[in-house]
Design a protein around this motif. Structure first.
Motif, PDB file in Angstrom:
ATOM      1  N   LYS A 189       3.333   0.984   9.444  1.00 22.45           N
ATOM      2  CA  LYS A 189       3.447   2.073   9.438  1.00 22.45           C
ATOM      3  C   LYS A 189       3.650   2.763   8.336  1.00 22.45           C
ATOM      4  O   LYS A 189       3.817   4.229   8.336  1.00 22.45           O
TER       5      LYS A 189
ATOM      6  N   GLY B  70      -3.761   6.250  -3.413  1.00 24.29           N
ATOM      7  CA  GLY B  70      -2.835   8.293  -3.739  1.00 24.29           C
ATOM      8  C   GLY B  70      -0.894   8.266  -4.346  1.00 24.29           C
ATOM      9  O   GLY B  70      -0.957   9.140  -4.484  1.00 24.29           O
TER      10      GLY B  70
ATOM     11  N   GLU C  42       1.046  -1.841  -0.265  1.00 25.83           N
ATOM     12  CA  GLU C  42      -0.310  -0.350   0.021  1.00 25.83           C
ATOM     13  C   GLU C  42       0.581   1.286  -0.080  1.00 25.83           C
ATOM     14  O   GLU C  42       0.315   2.482  -0.258  1.00 25.83           O
ATOM     15  N   GLN C  43       1.983   1.239   0.886  1.00 22.95           N
ATOM     16  CA  GLN C  43       2.458   2.162   0.971  1.00 22.95           C
ATOM     17  C   GLN C  43       1.796   3.563   1.462  1.00 22.95           C
ATOM     18  O   GLN C  43       2.949   4.597   2.019  1.00 22.95           O
ATOM     19  N   GLY C  44       1.394   3.504   2.109  1.00 21.20           N
ATOM     20  CA  GLY C  44       0.290   4.239   3.298  1.00 21.20           C
ATOM     21  C   GLY C  44      -0.223   3.141   4.469  1.00 21.20           C
ATOM     22  O   GLY C  44       0.345   2.125   4.441  1.00 21.20           O
ATOM     23  N   GLU C  45      -0.511   4.393   5.612  1.00 21.53           N
ATOM     24  CA  GLU C  45      -1.041   3.245   6.177  1.00 21.53           C
ATOM     25  C   GLU C  45      -2.733   3.081   7.016  1.00 21.53           C
ATOM     26  O   GLU C  45      -3.095   2.328   7.539  1.00 21.53           O
ATOM     27  N   VAL C  46      -3.528   2.621   5.595  1.00 19.81           N
ATOM     28  CA  VAL C  46      -4.376   3.202   5.908  1.00 19.81           C
ATOM     29  C   VAL C  46      -5.070   1.325   6.401  1.00 19.81           C
ATOM     30  O   VAL C  46      -6.346   1.209   7.190  1.00 19.81           O
TER      31      VAL C  46
ATOM     32  N   GLY D 288       1.512  10.832  -1.097  1.00 19.32           N
ATOM     33  CA  GLY D 288      -0.479  10.307  -1.634  1.00 19.32           C
ATOM     34  C   GLY D 288      -0.822   9.668  -0.737  1.00 19.32           C
ATOM     35  O   GLY D 288      -2.335   9.236  -1.055  1.00 19.32           O
ATOM     36  N   THR D 289      -0.233   8.666  -0.080  1.00 19.74           N
ATOM     37  CA  THR D 289      -1.338   7.693   0.770  1.00 19.74           C
ATOM     38  C   THR D 289      -0.929   8.112   1.902  1.00 19.74           C
ATOM     39  O   THR D 289      -1.543   7.675   2.839  1.00 19.74           O
TER      40      THR D 289
ATOM     41  N   ARG E 106      -4.200   0.065   9.982  1.00 17.54           N
ATOM     42  CA  ARG E 106      -4.877   0.932  10.955  1.00 17.54           C
ATOM     43  C   ARG E 106      -6.294   0.416  11.127  1.00 17.54           C
ATOM     44  O   ARG E 106      -6.700   0.728  12.737  1.00 17.54           O
ATOM     45  N   GLU E 107      -6.697   0.620  10.027  1.00 20.63           N
ATOM     46  CA  GLU E 107      -7.991  -0.128   9.549  1.00 20.63           C
ATOM     47  C   GLU E 107      -8.443  -1.314  10.070  1.00 20.63           C
ATOM     48  O   GLU E 107      -9.285  -2.346   9.645  1.00 20.63           O
TER      49      GLU E 107
END
Lengths: 428, 428
Positions: free
Chosen positions: A397, A374, A211-215, B247-248, A218-219
């Motif tokens: 993270k 994103g 993902e390269q994000g932490e959504v 973006g993320t 976290r969810e």
């Protein structure tokens, strides 16, 4: 081609017993370390820039793996590497999966690499357990996505889809002054030795990526099914005022580019937060002239990066905010220059392809999230060309482009299981 | 000494007929060009850094001028050059005037130089027309004020007043790595060859200088009489957040050092404007890490320069604004570091000395303004040591430290006329 692709896909057919999947855990752990060994950096990251020696070694190693699995391997003339499991159908079209092999400097083990590894493992599993498919399945190790050596992104997927061509790279050089063309030729490509990259036999593209994000983390979701890759607009905003002495110029007579610019940035951020929960705005870069503590800045230039999945929202935001920018700049007696240097439209992923993943995950009660991406990915290039599905696994993270990039093996395995099942539904 | 200085000064005595002043206009024009010829830069500015060849040539040329006027000349051991018109009184104390000879790189023709030239012309005029004074009058060409070669300001006046000593410059080097001590010795100073710089015979110091601001020009005043040199406090403010993908990372989870820092700067500026019309705040410098357009900044460092003539106002402002800084930083989930690296108290000029100038200008109906100096000058060092008066002439558009620095000859002449009269009142 899209029409034919989904004919006959209704109820999910494949149920895989746990025993068949038992070796995935070990396999994925081994393969992540194996691929990360090509271009391992001093900081324990991975540096595998386009056409470098490390990149060439990695492509050769992947090629060897593909051959060991029993795939037919070939390069195209920009350096994309394909491994094909031949379909039984005559003149079969192709289900393509994979991701990119290049990395940023001191990148992580998963970005791009995971999609290539997942494709290798999935295709091996399918061949071993279910034999030849009806349609071709190919795994691709795309030559380039990051744009970290040359000022060029998506060179691999762009070449396959015809969005990019040799003309686009004629004048490009890397930081050391090496021309793109020279680097490509020294790696053995760009001389017509291999087949032209443009493809017209692709049914669809499925990319598995971190993902390269932490959504997701976290969810507490295992899989992200991407509905859109967001549109991105990037700007350089320049505020020009007047340099003056910090001690002898009363506030009321100043044309202070810093005071004005920081006001613009505050407005940008406040409006971004009000616009929508998934609207993002970033000012990552700033340059100040003359940048001396006791001189009022004459010129401040800063970057603006805004992203959202709806192009109309992006347009409306810019319209509104830039009008306010003009008002603020003029209140400070400064001039404003707004330069737009990137404008990527949002790209919608294929709903029908996504629906297959959803059905599988719902049936198996795996927690997933429908989300936007994103970050940019090769899928946004394929998505303009053929039905495309981008699937995420969690990033710990949200850290990426870093040696600390990490995804739990359990999550990596979950993604590959899903890929196996999706490929089965599409190709068998 | 202060007490004795003003004994007998009541009504202004000296009235100079226009015929006696008729040559001033031509003299000042010639001398400005003459002094600017030492260290003339390619950009038509003046570069005369401390102890450089250009600086040495300029001091030698000034020394020669002093001798031609008939002054007794001498250097002190840091390179300050004095020209003395001997007083008739036995063991006379000294009325000192002058300014600094050093410049910034590509500086103007007037900054510092004007005060030296004015002293030369005034003393020559007085000697020619009125003979020897009661008290010594000296014109000084101070070796250093700008701090543009070494990280050291007010070396000349600091040495005379004992505020600075050789200990302070032991470890200093210029940008080329040349030690301060070495540069000083190569110019012939710092070896005990000349008298120690510390003085104890000074009655007062009078400095004529260009304003380096545009208050006088805008308000159409010929002379500025400085009541205070403002206090200055300088800070580096560091905001530490967390780098993340542009973006993320949703806005709500960001620790965006840029968003926080620009909020702080807005508050700083708004409060500065509210505090007082002559309060100034400047953010001249900013550094961003990692400074990449698609990465949320982890760290933003910016300078704060605040100035005002009342130290309590400065303290109160900092107290109030830094508390607000803490609140804003914490709202953004960022850490704040406030580093104070300069803290110069306001310095009051001598009211009685100023009163002499006021009386002269009132009598002659010359438009003048009582004002503060937002810039630092040698007078702020002398002002802590002996009665000191700082007098300004207008700077065109306030431009200074630039080849475009300019003051009309009429204004230069007006300043010198005033200096002549003040010196007469004090020394004759």
């Amino acid at each position: 081609m899209t029409e034919k692709l989904f004919v006959g896909i209704g109820e999910i057919r494949l149920v895989i017993g746990e025993e068949k999947l038992s070796d995935l855990f070990k396999q994925v752990e081994e393969k992540v370390e194996w691929l990360a060994s090509f271009g391992k950096s001093e900081k324990n990251g991975v540096t595998r820039q386009l056409y470098s020696k490390e990149w060439q070694s990695a492509q050769k190693a992947v090629e060897k793996q593909m051959e060991e699995i029993g795939l037919h391997t070939y390069y195209d003339d920009v350096g994309n590497l394909f491994g094909r499991l031949m379909g039984r159908q005559e003149k079969s079209s192709t289900i393509l999966t994979g991701s990119h092999i290049d990395t940023v400097i001191d990148g992580g083990k998963y970005d791009g690499a995971y999609g290539v590894i997942a494709g290798l493992i999935a295709i091996e599993h399918l061949y071993k357990h279910y034999g030849l498919p009806q349609k071709n399945i190919e795994v691709v190790s795309l030559c380039e996505e990051e744009g970290s050596r040359f000022p060029m992104t998506y060179w691999g997927s762009g070449s396959i889809t015809g969005i990019k061509s040799f003309e686009d790279i004629q004048d490009l050089k890397d930081a050391a002054g090496i021309p793109f063309v020279e680097a490509m030729q020294q790696a053995g490509f760009g001389q017509g030795k291999y087949s032209p990259p443009r493809r017209n036999d692709l049914d669809c593209f499925i990319e598995l990526h971190i993902e390269q994000g932490e959504v997701l983390e976290r969810e507490e979701k295992s899989i992200g099914i991407v509905s859109h890759i967001v549109g991105q607009r990037r700007y350089n905003i320049t505020v020009i005022g007047e340099s003056n002495h910090a001690g002898t110029t009363p506030m009321r007579w100043r044309k202070d580019a810093m005071y004005a610019a920081t006001g613009l940035i505050q407005v940008l951020m406040e409006r971004a937060k009000e616009t929508s929960p998934d609207f993002v705005a970033t000012v990552g870069q700033m340059y100040v002239e003359p940048n001396i503590s006791n001189v009022i800045p004459r010129k401040v230039t800063f970057s603006v990066d805004i992203r959202h999945s709806d192009e109309n929202v992006l347009f409306g935001f810019c319209d509104d905010v830039f009008k306010e920018f003009e008002r603020i700049a003029s209140r400070h007696d400064t001039h404003l220059n707004i330069h737009n240097w990137m404008n990527e439209k949002p790209v919608k992923m294929c709903e029908k392809l996504n629906k297959i993943s959803e059905s599988i995950l719902e049936r198996e009660q795996v927690p997933f999230k429908k989300m936007t991406s994103g970050a940019g990915h090769d899928s946004q290039v394929f998505g303009q060309f053929c039905p495309t599905s981008l699937l995420f696994v969690p990033s710990h993270k949200g850290i990426s482009h870093s040696p600390y990039e990490f995804t739990k093996t359990q999550d990596l395995k979950q993604g590959i299981e899903l890929l196996i099942k999706v490929l089965y539904e599409l190709a068998y």
